[in-house]
Design a protein around this motif. Structure first.
Motif, PDB file in Angstrom:
ATOM      1  N   VAL A   1       2.769   2.686  -1.572  1.00  0.00           N
ATOM      2  CA  VAL A   1       1.402   3.031  -1.931  1.00  0.00           C
ATOM      3  C   VAL A   1       1.164   2.621  -3.378  1.00  0.00           C
ATOM      4  N   THR A   2       0.133   1.816  -3.594  1.00  0.00           N
ATOM      5  CA  THR A   2      -0.300   1.501  -4.947  1.00  0.00           C
ATOM      6  C   THR A   2      -1.805   1.716  -5.010  1.00  0.00           C
ATOM      7  N   THR A   3      -2.266   2.195  -6.140  1.00  0.00           N
ATOM      8  CA  THR A   3      -3.693   2.456  -6.300  1.00  0.00           C
ATOM      9  C   THR A   3      -4.291   1.707  -7.481  1.00  0.00           C
ATOM     10  N   ASP A   4      -3.489   0.913  -8.159  1.00  0.00           N
ATOM     11  CA  ASP A   4      -3.989   0.195  -9.325  1.00  0.00           C
ATOM     12  C   ASP A   4      -3.610  -1.268  -9.214  1.00  0.00           C
ATOM     13  N   PRO A   5      -4.480  -2.189  -9.216  1.00  0.00           N
ATOM     14  CA  PRO A   5      -5.912  -2.106  -9.515  1.00  0.00           C
ATOM     15  C   PRO A   5      -6.763  -1.721  -8.307  1.00  0.00           C
ATOM     16  N   LYS A   6      -6.182  -1.762  -7.090  1.00  0.00           N
ATOM     17  CA  LYS A   6      -6.908  -1.332  -5.896  1.00  0.00           C
ATOM     18  C   LYS A   6      -5.919  -0.625  -4.974  1.00  0.00           C
ATOM     19  N   VAL A   7      -6.450   0.122  -4.035  1.00  0.00           N
ATOM     20  CA  VAL A   7      -5.598   0.833  -3.091  1.00  0.00           C
ATOM     21  C   VAL A   7      -4.986  -0.166  -2.117  1.00  0.00           C
ATOM     22  N   GLU A   8      -3.666  -0.090  -2.003  1.00  0.00           N
ATOM     23  CA  GLU A   8      -2.961  -0.927  -1.043  1.00  0.00           C
ATOM     24  C   GLU A   8      -1.827  -0.113  -0.438  1.00  0.00           C
ATOM     25  N   ILE A   9      -1.744  -0.156   0.885  1.00  0.00           N
ATOM     26  CA  ILE A   9      -0.675   0.526   1.611  1.00  0.00           C
ATOM     27  C   ILE A   9       0.071  -0.535   2.403  1.00  0.00           C
ATOM     28  N   VAL A  10       1.373  -0.583   2.203  1.00  0.00           N
ATOM     29  CA  VAL A  10       2.226  -1.523   2.923  1.00  0.00           C
ATOM     30  C   VAL A  10       3.238  -0.710   3.712  1.00  0.00           C
ATOM     31  N   VAL A  11       3.387  -1.038   4.984  1.00  0.00           N
ATOM     32  CA  VAL A  11       4.342  -0.339   5.847  1.00  0.00           C
ATOM     33  C   VAL A  11       5.408  -1.339   6.298  1.00  0.00           C
ATOM     34  N   ASN A  12       6.654  -0.930   6.168  1.00  0.00           N
ATOM     35  CA  ASN A  12       7.771  -1.730   6.644  1.00  0.00           C
ATOM     36  C   ASN A  12       8.047  -1.295   8.089  1.00  0.00           C
ATOM     37  N   ARG A  13       7.729  -2.161   9.045  1.00  0.00           N
ATOM     38  CA  ARG A  13       7.851  -1.823  10.466  1.00  0.00           C
ATOM     39  C   ARG A  13       9.266  -1.413  10.864  1.00  0.00           C
ATOM     40  N   SER A  14      10.257  -2.150  10.373  1.00  0.00           N
ATOM     41  CA  SER A  14      11.632  -1.825  10.775  1.00  0.00           C
ATOM     42  C   SER A  14      12.089  -0.503  10.168  1.00  0.00           C
ATOM     43  N   ALA A  15      11.666  -0.204   8.948  1.00  0.00           N
ATOM     44  CA  ALA A  15      12.015   1.083   8.335  1.00  0.00           C
ATOM     45  C   ALA A  15      11.333   2.227   9.078  1.00  0.00           C
ATOM     46  N   ALA A  16      10.085   2.017   9.495  1.00  0.00           N
ATOM     47  CA  ALA A  16       9.372   3.047  10.261  1.00  0.00           C
ATOM     48  C   ALA A  16      10.066   3.298  11.592  1.00  0.00           C
ATOM     49  N   ALA A  17      10.469   2.223  12.260  1.00  0.00           N
ATOM     50  CA  ALA A  17      11.170   2.373  13.538  1.00  0.00           C
ATOM     51  C   ALA A  17      12.515   3.074  13.347  1.00  0.00           C
ATOM     52  N   ALA A  18      13.177   2.781  12.236  1.00  0.00           N
ATOM     53  CA  ALA A  18      14.497   3.384  11.981  1.00  0.00           C
ATOM     54  C   ALA A  18      14.432   4.896  11.803  1.00  0.00           C
ATOM     55  N   VAL A  19      13.300   5.411  11.297  1.00  0.00           N
ATOM     56  CA  VAL A  19      13.174   6.868  11.151  1.00  0.00           C
ATOM     57  C   VAL A  19      12.393   7.478  12.311  1.00  0.00           C
ATOM     58  N   GLY A  20      11.972   6.628  13.255  1.00  0.00           N
ATOM     59  CA  GLY A  20      11.311   7.129  14.458  1.00  0.00           C
ATOM     60  C   GLY A  20       9.867   7.511  14.288  1.00  0.00           C
ATOM     61  N   VAL A  21       9.145   6.825  13.408  1.00  0.00           N
ATOM     62  CA  VAL A  21       7.731   7.136  13.239  1.00  0.00           C
ATOM     63  C   VAL A  21       6.870   5.944  13.628  1.00  0.00           C
ATOM     64  N   ALA A  22       5.673   6.275  14.078  1.00  0.00           N
ATOM     65  CA  ALA A  22       4.674   5.263  14.405  1.00  0.00           C
ATOM     66  C   ALA A  22       3.349   5.727  13.816  1.00  0.00           C
ATOM     67  N   PHE A  23       2.549   4.764  13.422  1.00  0.00           N
ATOM     68  CA  PHE A  23       1.243   5.073  12.851  1.00  0.00           C
ATOM     69  C   PHE A  23       0.153   4.848  13.884  1.00  0.00           C
ATOM     70  N   LYS A  24      -0.904   5.638  13.795  1.00  0.00           N
ATOM     71  CA  LYS A  24      -2.038   5.517  14.706  1.00  0.00           C
ATOM     72  C   LYS A  24      -2.683   4.142  14.541  1.00  0.00           C
ATOM     73  N   ALA A  25      -3.258   3.651  15.623  1.00  0.00           N
ATOM     74  CA  ALA A  25      -3.853   2.316  15.636  1.00  0.00           C
ATOM     75  C   ALA A  25      -4.937   2.161  14.564  1.00  0.00           C
ATOM     76  N   ALA A  26      -5.750   3.173  14.362  1.00  0.00           N
ATOM     77  CA  ALA A  26      -6.822   3.087  13.361  1.00  0.00           C
ATOM     78  C   ALA A  26      -6.261   2.860  11.962  1.00  0.00           C
ATOM     79  N   PHE A  27      -5.129   3.454  11.695  1.00  0.00           N
ATOM     80  CA  PHE A  27      -4.492   3.297  10.379  1.00  0.00           C
ATOM     81  C   PHE A  27      -3.914   1.895  10.232  1.00  0.00           C
ATOM     82  N   ARG A  28      -3.319   1.408  11.282  1.00  0.00           N
ATOM     83  CA  ARG A  28      -2.670   0.098  11.230  1.00  0.00           C
ATOM     84  C   ARG A  28      -3.662  -1.013  10.935  1.00  0.00           C
ATOM     85  N   MET A  29      -4.933  -0.792  11.225  1.00  0.00           N
ATOM     86  CA  MET A  29      -5.962  -1.780  10.919  1.00  0.00           C
ATOM     87  C   MET A  29      -6.288  -1.832   9.437  1.00  0.00           C
ATOM     88  N   MET A  30      -5.931  -0.781   8.701  1.00  0.00           N
ATOM     89  CA  MET A  30      -6.287  -0.677   7.282  1.00  0.00           C
ATOM     90  C   MET A  30      -5.133  -1.016   6.338  1.00  0.00           C
TER      91      MET A  30
END
Length: 183
Positions: A150-179
């Motif tokens: 998560v970075t908010t300077d100079p603009k908001v940016e969220i980056v998700v590492n797919r393999s890290a998310a899978a490794a901890v067993g989490v998935a994000f909702k489709a609406a979030f993945r579009m952003m």
């Protein structure tokens, strides 16, 4: 001869010099992200997890006590959290966690990883415990140690590492993945 115009020009010149001096002297500190903004974005992002947490969420703030910058970031994040930081449907409550203690940490729902810690070791320990990791340093997400950056300077940016998310067993909702940006 000093005229009113030369006084105005001299005042403006001095003001510009002072502004330049401030940027040079304090520039690096002005460029740091605002922990409160980062927490707001991180907290809201947690609500986009499938079956994600709501209510009180304990956020472990991982730091390396041997690295002053890591300690300073931990202190800033903990100060921003205070007694509880409302972010969407969650209220973040902070718990400082030394980087070497991540493998045995208890009672946390997610970890905020400060810059400068050993990302590989922290990420491995968090993956073994199935704990979501969030960091403000792109290197943490790019390495796969952090699930989300998560970075908010100079603009908001969220980056998700797919393999890290899978490794901890989490998935994000489709609406979030579009952003967000996924790597």
């Amino acid at each position: 001869m000093i005229t009113p115009q030369s006084k105005t020009l001299n005042s403006r010149t001095n003001l510009i010099r002072a502004a330049i001096a401030a940027v040079v002297a304090f520039g690096p500190s002005l460029a740091h992200a605002d922990p409160a903004k980062d927490l707001q974005v991180a907290g809201r992002a947690l609500t986009f997890l499938e079956n994600g947490p709501t209510g009180r969420v304990v956020l472990g703030v991982v730091f390396d006590p041997a690295k002053p910058a890591s300690v300073a970031e931990k202190n800033a994040v903990m100060a921003a959290i205070g007694g509880g930081y409302a972010a969407g449907a969650v209220t973040l409550v902070g718990k400082p966690v030394e980087a070497d203690d991540v493998a045995g940490v208890a009672g946390v729902n997610a970890l905020f990883v400060t810059g400068g810690v050993n990302y590989g070791a922290v990420g491995s320990a968090a993956k073994a415990r199935k704990i979501v990791t969030i960091g403000s340093a792109p290197a943490c997400v790019n390495s796969g140690a952090c699930v989300m950056g998560v970075t908010t300077d100079p603009k908001v940016e969220i980056v998700v590492n797919r393999s890290a998310a899978a490794a901890v067993g989490v998935a994000f909702k489709a609406a979030f993945r579009m952003m967000i940006k996924e790597i």
